[in-house]
Motif scaffolding. Structure first.
Motif, PDB file in Angstrom:
ATOM      1  N   SER A  49       0.550  -1.306  -0.123  1.00  0.00           N
ATOM      2  CA  SER A  49      -0.006  -0.169   0.115  1.00  0.00           C
ATOM      3  C   SER A  49       0.338   1.246  -0.034  1.00  0.00           C
ATOM      4  CB  SER A  49      -1.662   0.215   1.206  1.00  0.00           C
ATOM      5  OG  SER A  49      -0.635  -0.421   2.421  1.00  0.00           O
ATOM      6  N   ARG A  50      -0.180   2.201  -0.358  1.00  0.00           N
ATOM      7  CA  ARG A  50       1.088   3.767  -0.566  1.00  0.00           C
ATOM      8  C   ARG A  50       0.566   4.565  -0.463  1.00  0.00           C
ATOM      9  NH1 ARG A  50       6.365   5.911  -1.178  1.00  0.00           N
ATOM     10  NH2 ARG A  50       5.666   8.472  -0.638  1.00  0.00           N
ATOM     11  N   SER A  51      -0.008   6.049   0.464  1.00  0.00           N
ATOM     12  CA  SER A  51      -0.779   6.843   0.460  1.00  0.00           C
ATOM     13  C   SER A  51      -0.159   7.859  -0.705  1.00  0.00           C
ATOM     14  CB  SER A  51      -0.409   7.542   1.573  1.00  0.00           C
ATOM     15  OG  SER A  51      -0.677   6.919   2.950  1.00  0.00           O
ATOM     16  N   THR A  52      -1.122   8.328  -1.711  1.00  0.00           N
ATOM     17  CA  THR A  52      -0.820   9.398  -2.164  1.00  0.00           C
ATOM     18  C   THR A  52      -0.469  10.759  -1.864  1.00  0.00           C
ATOM     19  OG1 THR A  52      -3.279  10.410  -2.977  1.00  0.00           O
ATOM     20  CG2 THR A  52      -2.396   8.165  -4.207  1.00  0.00           C
ATOM     21  N   SER A  53      -0.274  12.008  -2.832  1.00  0.00           N
ATOM     22  CA  SER A  53      -0.409  13.505  -2.527  1.00  0.00           C
ATOM     23  C   SER A  53      -1.769  13.598  -2.477  1.00  0.00           C
ATOM     24  CB  SER A  53       0.497  13.891  -2.847  1.00  0.00           C
ATOM     25  OG  SER A  53       0.141  14.060  -4.482  1.00  0.00           O
TER      26      SER A  53
END
Length: 227
Positions: free
Chosen positions: A181-185
């Motif tokens: 998983s990865r959060s966006t800007s």
């Protein structure tokens, strides 16, 4: 003194006779008793050593004094001649499951008895890498807020990594595990993100996409009354 000289002459005559007999005996030694030709075989390598189901691999080795070599295993089981001086390179397959290949080399000279030791190498058949899902949450997202990209799947035996595309991730220079998983800007416009994974045995998996919709911020009650 005469007796000593006579003994010396007798000994010399006997030594000459023994030498003649040995030479004559050697000339009549059966060929089956002559030492076999030494055949040297180094370790065998496989490239690639991990393949997909029913894939192919190339076996390579060096052998000295060999006329040909026998290879046993799926897609082989045959005699092969050298591809160049003392060098062998043989393509084998299809390979349905993880398999061991055996190589033995032979020399067919006058004695017809020279053979090498048996060398083996194992070629692994790996399960494929799969992507099960790729989502964004929340979605839609309020303008100026980030979202979190999440992906699930199964990393096969030849899994390398996964790449994110789109938005701040650009053309895919960011690498991640599977799952991940990865959060966006913070987002201000609708954005499409892509995910693609690579597997050394199966190549490229994907891409799959997640479309993130950006909505305008909610208007507060105070702002509504002032208008």
């Amino acid at each position: 003194m005469r007796l000593l000289n006579k003994i010396k002459r007798l000994l010399q005559d006997h030594l000459v006779a023994i030498a003649v007999l040995c030479a004559a005996a050697a000339a009549f030694v059966p060929s089956s008793q002559v030492a076999a030709v030494f055949v040297g075989l180094n370790s065998v390598s496989a490239s690639p050593q991990s393949v997909p189901v029913n894939g192919y691999s190339t076996l390579s080795w060096l052998a000295n004094n060999a006329d040909n070599c026998y290879v046993s295993g799926p897609g082989a089981n045959n005699y092969y001649n050298a591809s160049s001086l003392n060098s062998w390179s043989v393509s084998v397959g299809p390979i349905p499951s993880t398999s061991q290949y055996s190589v033995q080399c032979f020399n067919y000279g006058p004695n017809d008895s020279g053979s090498s030791v048996v060398r083996t190498v194992t070629v692994s058949v790996t399960s494929p890498t799969t992507i099960t899902s790729f989502t964004a949450s929340p979605n839609p997202v309020v303008s100026g807020s980030p979202t979190t990209l999440s992906w699930t799947g199964s990393a096969g035996g030849g899994f390398n990594n996964c790449n994110l595309y789109g938005g701040e991730f650009g053309g895919g220079s960011w690498t991640y595990p599977l799952p991940g998983s990865r959060s966006t800007s913070a987002l201000t416009t609708n954005t499409t993100y892509g995910l693609q994974c690579t597997d050394q045995a199966y190549g490229t998996i994907g891409p799959v996409y997640a479309n993130v919709t950006v909505s305008a911020p909610a208007v507060s009650a105070d702002m509504t009354s002032n208008s």
